[in-house]
Write a protein that holds these residues in place. Structure first.
Motif, short mmCIF file in Angstrom:
data_model
loop_
_atom_site.label_atom_id
_atom_site.label_comp_id
_atom_site.label_asym_id
_atom_site.label_seq_id
_atom_site.Cartn_x
_atom_site.Cartn_y
_atom_site.Cartn_z
N SER A 201 0.84 -1.18 0.00
CA SER A 201 0.00 0.00 0.00
C SER A 201 0.89 1.25 0.00
O SER A 201 1.77 1.37 -0.85
CB SER A 201 -0.95 -0.03 1.20
N SER A 225 0.35 -4.00 -3.81
CA SER A 225 -0.75 -3.03 -3.92
C SER A 225 -0.23 -1.59 -3.82
O SER A 225 -0.75 -0.77 -3.07
CB SER A 225 -1.81 -3.27 -2.83
N GLN A 305 -11.14 -5.98 2.36
CA GLN A 305 -11.05 -7.36 1.89
C GLN A 305 -12.37 -8.07 2.09
O GLN A 305 -13.12 -7.79 3.05
CB GLN A 305 -9.93 -8.12 2.59
N ASP A 419 -8.99 -5.18 -5.91
CA ASP A 419 -8.66 -4.31 -4.79
C ASP A 419 -9.38 -2.97 -4.98
O ASP A 419 -9.22 -2.32 -6.00
CB ASP A 419 -7.14 -4.11 -4.75
N ILE A 421 -9.19 -0.45 -2.53
CA ILE A 421 -8.44 0.59 -1.85
C ILE A 421 -7.35 1.16 -2.76
O ILE A 421 -7.18 2.38 -2.87
CB ILE A 421 -7.82 0.06 -0.54
N HIS A 447 -6.97 -6.05 -0.26
CA HIS A 447 -5.97 -5.00 -0.34
C HIS A 447 -4.65 -5.48 0.26
O HIS A 447 -4.63 -6.06 1.35
CB HIS A 447 -6.44 -3.75 0.41
#
Length: 480
Positions: A201, A225, A305, A419, A421, A447
């Motif tokens: 992330s 991600s 998720q 995903d 996010i 995510h």
């Protein structure tokens, strides 16, 4: 785990020259000691002194705290696998202990796992925006319709003023580029010529920026991600609205298919029930008054998720019925065990500081009104939040924005196809910008999917790469 689970050649040259100052700045020897609050006795912690401003390497300095889990087999040790957490605003010091429980032994044998809190967070010179508490989820967001644009603009302006008042000295230096420079100072302090990196992330974005500024210092890198560095932050946040809306629709279909929740028999009925719940906020249930932001955060869990859908559904259904949520979920960030002197709003402050500091945001109210009309009409469940004004509209400008992503080192990318996010388009954009990189996808709503429980395909691809340095011959698609 829920929280783990957010301009041309001259600019590039300028940032690279500033980035190089990280290695030129004075680096002091590390003194390793115990890690307060972390249970793994093998972990050791230290602080690294870094420049507040890398353009002034001999000026004011701040401390960055890191932890280290030594490689399990010294004979196989390759080097350091550096890591921090996402958000921005989640702690990275606990990560080596956490990853030490889930990474394959081939990785644990070869790397010292080294985690760090990014500047201004928890153990790393923490700052405050002067608020009495964290925002739900650790980020500032207001939903258009639950208040007017003018009201939210006034609130956002006051928050930005508070941040300047309490942490104005730090704001110009709270940028992802500086986190990357801090990483290189950490590398030098560890005595490593190159480092490997694992980040998901926002931490994936940190890795991209590091690979852009310090490509010659990268050994092996896994970005899970990862945000597209060329789209953060305003474009990224509005552009993901469509993916979030699709996941919301899938979530309401799931709830409707399970009548025991009592929120409706069709997706439309569930949507109406959830909107009605938000409209009633604050809602008293089980002796607690749930704010609009807290209810919104419970709904956001369904975006992170698919495995969290039952948790979000049962809790929201209970609150709608006036009962206490049966599955406790922390609605606001909590400070990591052992971190002392952390301000009450530190995680939210850090999240806003980096999101506002990394790039330009619209300054005119009319721009937000336009976006609210465009995204709100097309995506009625998440458009009114994602397109709304934030304190970034009133943030002091910074010159240290993210350099355009430059692919000088192929890396391994992992992502989930659905995903919400950080939508899959981000990973594909990063891959295009970093030629030779490989993308491993998993067909799931999840995510930051690595490590994905029981998935030999995804987990094996990452392990093989970290253990051997050999990227897959082609992109890999894994079943969920």
């Amino acid at each position: 785990m829920v929280r783990r689970v957010l301009a041309g050649v001259l600019v590039v040259v300028g940032l690279l020259s500033v980035g190089a100052a990280a290695t030129a700045a004075p680096v002091r020897a590390l003194s390793w000691g115990t890690c307060d609050g972390l249970s793994d006795p093998r972990l050791r912690c230290a602080t690294v002194s870094v420049p507040l401003d890398y353009a002034k390497p001999h000026g004011r300095r701040i401390d960055i705290t890191l932890s280290r889990l030594p490689a399990a087999d010294p004979a196989l040790r390759r080097g350091v696998l550096l890591m921090t957490s996402g958000g921005p605003g989640n702690a990275g010091v606990p990560l080596p202990g956490q990853y030490g429980q889930v990474l394959d032994q081939r990785v644990l044998d070869r790397y010292d796992l080294v985690g760090f809190d990014i500047r201004f967070l928890e153990r790393s010179t923490p700052v405050s925006c002067g608020q009495p508490a964290e925002e739900p989820g650790g980020y500032w967001v207001r939903v258009h319709g639950h208040g007017t644009l003018a009201e939210h603009a006034n609130e956002a302006k006051e928050y930005a003023r508070d941040c300047v008042r309490h942490a104005g000295w730090a704001l110009p230096h709270a940028t992802t580029a500086n986190v990357a420079r801090d990483m290189d100072t950490i590398r030098a302090a560890l005595g490593e010529t190159r480092v490997s990196y694992l980040g998901g992330s926002y931490a994936g974005l940190v890795g991209e920026v590091y690979a852009t500024l310090f490509p010659h210092r990268v050994d092996r890198m896994v970005l899970d991600s990862a945000n597209d560095a060329d789209r953060v932050w305003r474009p990224f946040e509005v552009e993901r609205t469509a993916a979030m809306e699709r996941t919301f629709e899938a979530f309401t279909a799931y709830v409707a298919a399970n009548p025991a929740y009592g929120l409706g028999a069709t997706p439309a009925e569930v949507t109406a029930a959830l909107r009605g719940l938000l409209a009633r906020a604050p809602v008293t249930a089980g002796g607690q008054a749930f704010t609009h932001g807290e209810l919104g955060y419970l709904m956001l869990l369904a975006e992170v998720q698919e495995q969290l859908w039952p948790v979000a559904a049962v809790n929201l259904a209970a609150i709608a019925a006036g009962a206490a949520p049966p599955v406790p979920v922390p609605l606001r960030p909590t400070t990591s065990s052992g971190a002392a002197g952390v301000p009450a709003d530190n995680h939210t402050a850090v999240n806003m500081m980096f999101r506002c500091g990394d790039g330009a945001w619209p300054r005119q109210l009319a721009a937000y009104a336009h976006d609210l009309d465009f995204y709100g009409s097309r995506y009625p469940n998440y458009g009114p939040a994602n397109a709304n004004i934030t304190p970034c509209a009133f943030w002091p400008a910074t010159k240290d924005t993210i350099a355009p992503l430059a692919g000088r080192k192929p890396v391994l990318l992992t992502a989930a196809l659905h995903d919400a996010i950080v939508p899959i388009a981000n990973a594909r954009a990063v891959q295009r910008a970093m030629p030779g990189s490989r993308l491993v996808t998993i067909d799931a709503r999840y995510h930051a999917p690595f490590p994905y429980a029981g998935n030999v395909c995804l987990n094996g691809a990452v392990t093989d790469y970290l253990a051997t340095g050999v990227l897959p011959a082609q992109d890999v698609g894994c079943m969920g």
